[in-house]
Design an enzyme around this catalytic site. Structure first.
Site, PDB file in Angstrom:
ATOM      1  N   GLU A 216       8.056  -5.261  -4.989  1.00 39.97           N
ATOM      2  CA  GLU A 216       7.140  -5.539  -3.881  1.00 39.97           C
ATOM      3  C   GLU A 216       6.365  -4.259  -3.642  1.00 39.97           C
ATOM      4  O   GLU A 216       6.938  -3.216  -3.359  1.00 39.97           O
ATOM      5  CB  GLU A 216       7.928  -5.952  -2.643  1.00 39.97           C
TER       6      GLU A 216
ATOM      7  N   CYS B 141       4.747  -3.007   5.230  1.00 40.50           N
ATOM      8  CA  CYS B 141       3.975  -3.535   4.104  1.00 40.50           C
ATOM      9  C   CYS B 141       3.172  -4.757   4.509  1.00 40.50           C
ATOM     10  O   CYS B 141       2.171  -5.093   3.879  1.00 40.50           O
ATOM     11  CB  CYS B 141       4.885  -3.843   2.922  1.00 40.50           C
TER      12      CYS B 141
END
Length: 1007
Positions: free
Chosen positions: A767, A801
């Site tokens: 990720e 994020c």
């Protein structure tokens, strides 16, 4: 904080016979055919028809109220027509003929569409004005004059109290100061009337207003009781002094449950100050639908005795039942409200009796449209011969008109709660009133439908067999063979609970006493001495050493790898249920250490306590969810046919290397690690250098939970050396990484290379961040949108994020949105994360700070710097920064900044907004604020993100509810916390067996 005890079902009935007599009298009066409020149905207006239709059709009711909520934001008849058509065309709506005809147009600019828009808008405005006393002070004064002529008095409430900026809080105060001054001037022309302004010769304030505490401070928060109290009281003192000067009464409303205890605490302290202690023209509100409201009333009585001067308690049922229920379900908390209306009614009656029986200490204001509730109050007051000054009846403007007239006729003082203000902020109030009026349980509706009087005024009876427990409603059932595969969410801490807040404070203080210790790597079950150490510091106070972390060498990394290989032989054969139960034990330990873990997260990476708490909940959920998922997968599948058995099952891949980030140092490290472990892989955890102590705490928990030596190892070390070695190692099977795009792509490339002796291809789960956008269209609720963007962009200093770094706003609302966004951001407090006043802390380290400053410098060259703020010294602080006039190709609109920097972009139309949102290399998260069904549906199809959030903030994904992960250059792999995630750590196998012997095969069911 929630009182779990049952209501006293053997309620006191000594006043019952008199209550029945009065209730019969009142209800017959409200049904009188000559009542001035009964209108001839032949002359029914459009607004009446709309209400009648919505009461008959639940699907239409939902869509109609959603449409009504959107109307104030729509800027033309074409927009109104278009939205009306979209809402009314929903599948679940059964339309009456008149409405079917109104939506039968193809062009929203056509004459039929314009006519439909004008008709429905007029109907909604008429509805709104039924419940709102006026849009300006002139209209309000006319309403008051009309009420006084009818023998009633009033209290005025300003709509639009949901403040999100300090400028709005200041304005709210000023509006009330102006209001009481204007009303006082008008009151000079009123003749005092017995029953309204006089009670047995005692004068009662002719001016009364109702206020909400949260509107006096934009950052009102139970986690920050001292800071909230200071700000609120500074402004309340100004209001109270002005009211005393003018002879006006002030009543304090009650709001959502999370604010209740702090509201009561503030008022009890403020109203005990010498300056205000003798005031008897003040009041507090209690809500009977709350389980702990009776205990609250008992506490207020004791406080009032100590105070020595009575004030008023307004007793209401409560207006936020749906919201409180939904919020508690979403947060996995016990419901603060009663689940049955009968329970609320019964509690209301108990509280009414308690309040009136203590009339020498508290004055009572009985706020209800239920005839029985008011009749009981009358019966008690008359039986006890309570002086008229000490109690009154209250109704809402536009709802209790018939009952109010009947009470006036009986000689009681009636006060009408009268909101006033613009239609836009009044829409939320209108929807609450419509929900009440159209609910099947509404007394007003049942009375209008002439339900038998005996049933309407019967004592409330609680059916204890009804309802499903909250715990059952939160359970997610899995198709697995044992009861242990049920997954129950971990609730976040409710910091409105004083006890929990104190535990958080104590844990923070305790952890601060433990700073500066040394943490060693864990290899093959032993903590080993490292050759060198890295200091971990508090980014909010860079001189504060959190601890020293031993860094492993490449040689020690090889030892860890050999230990993992040796342990894998037994771990892969350990039953899945055993592995799953170790995760469950770890989750229990995390729950026990929650406040301590929150403190470590706060101090090592600068995350404020509530956000740290959410991270710990996520880690617990990962453990429990993946435990349940592994047991589900372990069951395998059988695909048997006659004469042949086919068994589909999974086996672990081997050795997993987990490289975890610093921005979610506990949750993501836990999620990746326990996913690898529960699937039977031996796991090496290499945390980010700036969050290695938090990873050490995870290590302690996993060891205590029973993870065998060598199965899990804690290997902090330099990424370019140890990290590279582990990624390139021939015995590494899985690499789970969360971090920067640059490092993620490098890992992906390295993992693709087959090392000498390597007999497998490595699996990479990565990720790598995003450039996340929120679209705000012309129909958006700007209150909601501004608050959501601020939270998404500046929560944890923009270092999530999923943080919002771009907001794309429709041109027609761009300027209004930007102005409020700037003010809301200016209202945030920047400082150390362990200060409860603070909403925005520091960034993680000096390198991050300097990189973000470089981006800000580029932004200044390309676009307009709209907001920057002062920051404290001593830490790695970056001001929340807003740029406007940003073009899609500007650097700050394309590159991930990972800091509190927000680009505001203007869109010509919705297609243009989507084009800009999709115009980056990333596809992680996105958001949309819209009340246009077509835009919501289009964004669901075309917004290129892994997680799309509509009409809410875009951070804070919850395990198994919002599995998290993106695509494009945001990462590779299945979503964390989702049903596919564990498959990445497993290899599927099929075993096929021919079970025929000499033409004979066993057949199920044969004897």
């Amino acid at each position: 904080m929630v009182v779990q005890g049952k209501i006293n079902l053997s309620a006191d009935r000594r006043y019952e016979s008199q209550t029945q007599v009065i209730a019969q009298e009142l209800i017959k009066s409200t049904r009188a055919k000559n009542n001035i409020f009964n209108r001839v149905r032949d002359q029914m207006r459009w607004d009446d028809k709309v209400l009648e239709w919505t009461m008959a059709n639940p699907g239409l009711r939902v869509q109609m109220f959603r449409f009504i909520d959107a109307i104030p934001s729509l800027q033309s008849k074409a927009e109104i027509a278009n939205h009306f058509q979209q809402y009314m065309s929903a599948e679940e709506v059964e339309l009456p003929g008149a409405l079917k005809g109104m939506i039968n147009f193809s062009d929203p600019n056509s004459f039929p569409a314009q006519t439909a828009a004008a008709t429905i808008t007029k109907a909604v405005e008429t509805l709104a004005y039924k419940y709102i006393a006026g849009e300006n002070i002139t209209e309000v004064i006319k309403t008051i004059d009309r009420l006084r002529k009818s023998g009633m008095t009033y209290t005025i409430d300003l709509l639009g109290e949901a403040v999100i900026t300090e400028a709005e809080a200041t304005d709210y105060l000023q509006r009330y100061l102006d209001l009481i001054e204007q009303l006082t001037q008008k009151a000079q022309s009123w003749r005092r009337q017995e029953g309204i302004d006089l009670a047995d010769g005692e004068e009662i304030s002719q001016v009364q207003v109702s206020v909400k505490l949260t509107a006096f401070y934009s950052q009102f928060d139970p986690l920050n009781p001292i800071g909230s109290k200071t700000k609120v009281c500074d402004r309340l003192r100004i209001l109270l002094r002005k009211a005393a000067e003018l002879g006006a009464a002030i009543h304090f409303d009650m709001e959502q449950y999370r604010y209740k205890d702090l509201t009561l605490q503030i008022l009890k302290e403020l109203l005990m100050e010498d300056e205000f202690r003798t005031r008897t023209d003040l009041g507090i509100t209690l809500q009977a639908y709350l389980r702990d409201s009776y205990a609250d009333l008992e506490g207020i009585i004791q406080w009032a005795k100590e105070r020595g001067h009575p004030l008023t308690v307004r007793l209401v049922k409560g207006a936020y039942w749906d919201q409180e229920t939904i919020k508690s379900l979403q947060n996995h908390w016990e419901q603060p409200v009663y689940n049955q209306k009968e329970a609320t009614d019964l509690n209301y009656e108990r509280m009414t009796q308690l309040l009136l029986e203590n009339h020498e200490y508290l004055y009572a204001a009985i706020g209800s449209h239920n005839v029985r509730s008011q009749a009981l109050a009358c019966a008690i007051a008359e039986t006890l011969k309570i002086p008229p000054r000490r109690f009154e009846m209250q109704v809402l403007y536009g709802m209790g008109d018939k009952l109010a007239q009947a009470l006036v006729k009986r000689g009681h003082r009636v006060r009408v709660y009268s909101p006033y203000g613009n239609l836009l902020p009044g829409m939320a109030y209108l929807i609450r009133r419509l929900l009440e009026n159209t609910a099947n349980s509404s007394f007003i509706r049942q009375n209008d439908e002439e339900k038998p009087i005996e049933e309407l005024i019967a004592p409330p009876v609680v059916d204890e067999s009804r309802g499903v427990s909250l715990k059952d409603s939160l359970r997610i059932e899995r198709n697995a063979p044992t009861e242990n595969t049920q997954f129950i969410y971990a609730p976040d801490t409710d910091y409105a609970d004083t006890n929990l807040r104190l535990k958080a404070e104590q844990a923070l203080a305790q952890v601060k006493q433990e700073l500066g210790k040394t943490y060693q790597p864990l290899i093959n079950g032993e903590y080993i001495e490292a050759d060198n150490y890295l200091d971990s510091v508090n980014p909010c106070r860079a001189s504060e050493l959190v601890g020293k972390v031993g860094q492993i060498s490449v040689e020690q990394a090889q030892q860890a790898m050999e230990a993992a290989k040796a342990a894998f032989k037994s771990w892969k054969n350990t039953p899945a249920s055993v592995r799953a139960n170790i995760l469950r034990k770890a989750a229990d330990l995390m729950e026990q250490r929650r406040h301590e873990l929150n403190a470590w997260i706060c101090l090592e990476v600068g995350k404020i306590i509530p956000q740290a708490d959410g991270e710990v909940s996520e880690a617990i959920d990962f453990c429990r969810y993946y435990a349940a998922e592994m047991e589900r997968l372990d069951a395998g599948k059988n695909y048997d046919i006659a004469g042949e058995n086919n068994r589909y099952f999974y086996q672990p891949k081997g050795i997993a290397v987990v490289i975890s980030p610093w921005n979610f140092p506990f949750a993501i490290a836990t999620g990746m690690t326990v996913a690898a472990l529960v699937t039977g892989n031996c796991t090496l955890l290499k945390p980010a250098a700036t969050s290695a102590i938090i990873a050490a705490k995870l290590t302690e928990i996993l060891v205590e939970a029973g993870i065998p030596a060598g199965v899990f190892q804690y290997v902090p070390g330099k990424g370019s050396q140890v990290g590279t070695y582990l990624v390139q190692h021939k015995d590494t099977h899985v690499i789970a990484f969360t971090g920067s795009r640059e490092v993620g792509c490098q890992i992906y490339a390295e993992a693709a290379k087959r090392a000498p002796g390597q007999k497998h291809l490595k699996r990479v789960i990565a990720e790598m961040g995003g450039k996340n956008a929120i679209i705000v269209d012309e129909s958006a609720d700007l209150d909601q949108a501004v608050a959501g963007v601020v939270q998404s962009a500046f929560g944890y200093s923009g270092q999530k994020c999923s943080a919002c770094s771009r907001v794309i706003v429709a041109a027609s609302v761009h300027d209004a949105f930007l102005a409020r966004l700037v003010e809301a951001t200016k209202s945030l407090n920047v400082g150390a994360a362990d200060d409860p006043n603070v909403q925005v802390g520091s960034v993680i380290d000096a390198t991050a700070r300097d990189r973000i400053l470089e981006y800000i410098a580029q932004g200044k060259q390309q676009s307009e710097l709209t907001l920057t703020m002062a920051t404290p010294d001593g830490g790695y602080y970056i001001s929340p920064t807003i740029f406007s006039g940003v073009d899609p190709d500007h650097t700050i609109a394309q590159e991930e900044i990972f800091g509190p920097v927000l680009a505001v972009m203007k869109a010509d139309n919705f297609n243009h907004a989507l084009e800009m949102a999709n115009g980056t290399d990333y596809a992680l998260t996105g958001g949309l604020y819209s009340r246009t069904p077509g835009h919501i549906e289009q964004a669901s199809r075309e917004f290129e993100v892994g997680n799309l959030y509509i009409n809410r903030n875009i951070t804070g994904a919850i395990v198994a509810r919002q599995p998290f992960g993106g695509f494009k250059l945001s990462g590779v792999g299945s979503k964390a916390g989702g049903p596919d995630y564990l498959l990445q750590f497993l290899d599927p196998r099929v075993v096929t067996e021919n079970i025929q012997r000499q033409g004979f095969a066993p057949i199920e069911g044969m004897e």
